[in-house]
Design a protein around this motif. Structure first.
Motif, PDB file in Angstrom:
ATOM      1  N   TRP A  43       0.164  -6.271   4.202  1.00  0.00           N
ATOM      2  CA  TRP A  43       1.463  -5.815   3.680  1.00  0.00           C
ATOM      3  C   TRP A  43       2.406  -5.564   4.854  1.00  0.00           C
ATOM      4  CZ3 TRP A  43       5.070  -1.976   3.742  1.00  0.00           C
ATOM      5  CH2 TRP A  43       5.923  -1.881   2.634  1.00  0.00           C
ATOM      6  N   ALA A  52       5.778   3.006  -0.837  1.00  0.00           N
ATOM      7  CA  ALA A  52       4.646   3.439  -0.017  1.00  0.00           C
ATOM      8  C   ALA A  52       3.337   3.264  -0.777  1.00  0.00           C
ATOM      9  CB  ALA A  52       4.835   4.902   0.384  1.00  0.00           C
ATOM     10  N   PHE A  53       3.324   3.636  -2.047  1.00  0.00           N
ATOM     11  CA  PHE A  53       2.099   3.466  -2.838  1.00  0.00           C
ATOM     12  C   PHE A  53       1.799   1.993  -3.087  1.00  0.00           C
ATOM     13  CE2 PHE A  53       2.240   7.984  -3.615  1.00  0.00           C
ATOM     14  CZ  PHE A  53       0.902   8.315  -3.805  1.00  0.00           C
ATOM     15  N   TRP A  78      -0.008   1.062   0.025  1.00  0.00           N
ATOM     16  CA  TRP A  78      -1.358   1.636   0.035  1.00  0.00           C
ATOM     17  C   TRP A  78      -2.267   0.958  -0.983  1.00  0.00           C
ATOM     18  CZ3 TRP A  78       1.197   7.101  -0.082  1.00  0.00           C
ATOM     19  CH2 TRP A  78       1.620   7.422   1.203  1.00  0.00           C
ATOM     20  N   THR A  79      -1.695   0.460  -2.071  1.00  0.00           N
ATOM     21  CA  THR A  79      -2.491  -0.273  -3.049  1.00  0.00           C
ATOM     22  C   THR A  79      -3.198  -1.447  -2.389  1.00  0.00           C
ATOM     23  OG1 THR A  79      -1.091   0.343  -4.925  1.00  0.00           O
ATOM     24  CG2 THR A  79      -2.354  -1.676  -5.141  1.00  0.00           C
ATOM     25  N   THR A 122      -3.449  -1.979   1.204  1.00  0.00           N
ATOM     26  CA  THR A 122      -4.203  -1.611   2.409  1.00  0.00           C
ATOM     27  C   THR A 122      -5.464  -0.804   2.095  1.00  0.00           C
ATOM     28  OG1 THR A 122      -2.817   0.363   2.703  1.00  0.00           O
ATOM     29  CG2 THR A 122      -2.122  -1.649   3.827  1.00  0.00           C
ATOM     30  N   MET A 123      -5.469  -0.112   0.940  1.00  0.00           N
ATOM     31  CA  MET A 123      -6.654   0.649   0.545  1.00  0.00           C
ATOM     32  C   MET A 123      -7.485  -0.094  -0.486  1.00  0.00           C
ATOM     33  SD  MET A 123      -5.166   4.556   0.549  1.00  0.00           S
ATOM     34  CE  MET A 123      -6.799   5.277   0.649  1.00  0.00           C
ATOM     35  N   GLN A 166      -7.781   0.875  -4.451  1.00  0.00           N
ATOM     36  CA  GLN A 166      -8.450   2.129  -4.806  1.00  0.00           C
ATOM     37  C   GLN A 166      -7.851   2.641  -6.117  1.00  0.00           C
ATOM     38  OE1 GLN A 166      -9.237   4.699  -1.583  1.00  0.00           O
ATOM     39  NE2 GLN A 166      -9.512   6.521  -2.826  1.00  0.00           N
ATOM     40  N   ILE A 180      -4.955   5.279  -6.325  1.00  0.00           N
ATOM     41  CA  ILE A 180      -3.703   4.810  -5.732  1.00  0.00           C
ATOM     42  C   ILE A 180      -2.984   3.866  -6.695  1.00  0.00           C
ATOM     43  CG2 ILE A 180      -2.668   3.548  -3.810  1.00  0.00           C
ATOM     44  CD1 ILE A 180      -3.798   6.251  -3.023  1.00  0.00           C
ATOM     45  N   HIS A 231       0.584   4.436  -8.581  1.00  0.00           N
ATOM     46  CA  HIS A 231       1.608   3.392  -8.443  1.00  0.00           C
ATOM     47  C   HIS A 231       2.197   3.040  -9.813  1.00  0.00           C
ATOM     48  CE1 HIS A 231       3.724   0.195  -6.472  1.00  0.00           C
ATOM     49  NE2 HIS A 231       3.069  -0.772  -7.087  1.00  0.00           N
TER      50      HIS A 231
END
Length: 379
Positions: free
Chosen positions: A62, A150-151, A154-155, A157-158, A161, A164, A168
């Motif tokens: 991302w 941001a979420f 993170w969706t 990059t994580m 999860q 998250i 979102h």
């Protein structure tokens, strides 16, 4: 790469602005808000499509795709990943689905920045007297869209999860609701009877319960628990099947894993699905009762009919989705109908708080963004 990505978001926003400027509505600010709301609704639908087609990791980095602004430039990397895992999360089609979702989301961000700038302009030009152009709501929108972005990052990059991804989804629904509220402030609504005051608490309760149900639905989807109960109205032939709530509702864990790192047991998926299904009964009861009560109040009847129609449609889609083994079109429609209910309930809550004749205590201004200032309607 960042410049190329920004240009795509700007292109999406410019297409929306063409619709605004070509509209016959003299209040271009109001039109801009409603067009942004409509695009947000579309992105929620497309986000559901992205999630349900397992395209969330179609570009596993991302904000770009393997460091590029579009999948064409990253084709070599995508082909290599697809060759290693032909049925994996990275394919050419999934990469395009994920990146289109990001382009549309960036376009919404650009439009909200425009809403903020225009709101400040007209509010200051009016000597800070036009409350409908108060920038506090647009500024809150800008904050929310930044958090949502941001979420979204993170969706990816994580690695999807569940908590998250669910947040979102909820933030997307909240953004839709806030845009609906801002748009409602720009319109003179028909007469609302003073009895609407009695609907404030039920309408707010209905919106809260709907939000909780959407969170549960997101938890079902992000944990791939949609087919954990494949029969209806029972689940595995029982009213209360064997379930594992402890592992099913442990919030901070990897996708498909328990907090301890083991594979998530099927009983946990059953608990997730069954809870969403049972809580739907309370949601249907409260929303149905609230809308039925609103039918007797002048000024709320149209919105109440919309809530009832959307609620019935959502029930039918939900049952059909399980009975037909979760077809993609119905699953996406299930998400879209939930977003429609959010929109309608926010509007119902807004109208329940304006029990006054049309235009009373409201500024009779017509705003045209093509002009240099607000022109006051003397009628």
């Amino acid at each position: 790469m960042l410049f190329q990505l920004a240009s795509k978001g700007l292109f999406v926003a410019l297409l929306a602005c063409v619709i605004v400027w070509s509209s016959r509505d003299p209040n271009k600010y109001r039109k801009l808000v409603w067009v942004t709301m409509f695009l947000t609704f579309d992105v929620i639908m497309f986000g559901a499509f992205t999630r349900l087609t397992d395209s969330g990791l179609g570009c596993p980095d991302w904000p770009g795709c393997y460091g590029h602004a579009n999948p064409l430039q990253a084709l070599e990397h995508i082909r290599a990943a697809e060759a290693l895992m032909p049925d994996g999360p990275v394919t050419v089609m999934k990469a395009w689905v994920e990146m289109i979702h990001r382009y549309l989301a960036m376009g919404i961000g650009v439009l909200i920045i425009a809403i903020v700038v225009i709101a400040w302009r007209f509010w200051l030009q009016s000597g800070r007297t036009l409350t409908r152009f108060s920038p506090r709501y647009p500024m809150l929108l800008l904050f929310f869209v930044c958090v949502q972005g941001a979420f979204g990052a993170w969706t990816v990059t994580m690695k999807l999860q569940p908590i998250i991804v669910t947040i979102h989804l909820l933030l997307g629904m909240a953004l839709l609701g806030m845009l609906t509220w801002v748009g409602a402030r720009q319109k003179d609504h028909p007469f609302v009877d003073a009895r609407a005051l009695t609907l404030r608490t039920p309408a707010l309760l209905a919106l809260v319960l709907l939000s909780m149900q959407i969170a549960l639905g997101g938890w079902v989807s992000t944990n791939y628990a949609a087919l954990a109960c494949s029969d209806f109205p029972l689940c595995h032939g029982a009213l209360v099947p064997q379930m594992d709530f402890e592992h099913g509702f442990t919030l901070w864990r990897e996708l498909g894993k328990t907090a301890g790192g083991d594979y998530l047991p099927f009983d946990a998926l059953t608990a997730i699905h069954w809870t969403h299904r049972m809580f739907a009964l309370a949601v249907v009861a409260v929303l149905g009762w609230t809308a039925w009560k609103a039918l007797s109040i002048p000024g709320l009847r149209t919105t109440a009919r919309g809530v009832l129609a959307a609620l019935v449609l959502q029930i039918v889609i939900g049952i059909a989705t399980v009975s037909l083994k979760w077809p993609l079109a119905l699953a996406v429609a299930h998400n879209g109908c939930a977003a429609l209910l959010v929109l309608l309930l926010v509007m119902l809550n807004y109208k329940a708080r304006i029990p006054s004749p049309s235009g009373q205590n409201r500024e009779p201004y017509q705003i045209d963004l093509r002009s240099s200032a607000a022109s006051k309607d003397k009628a």
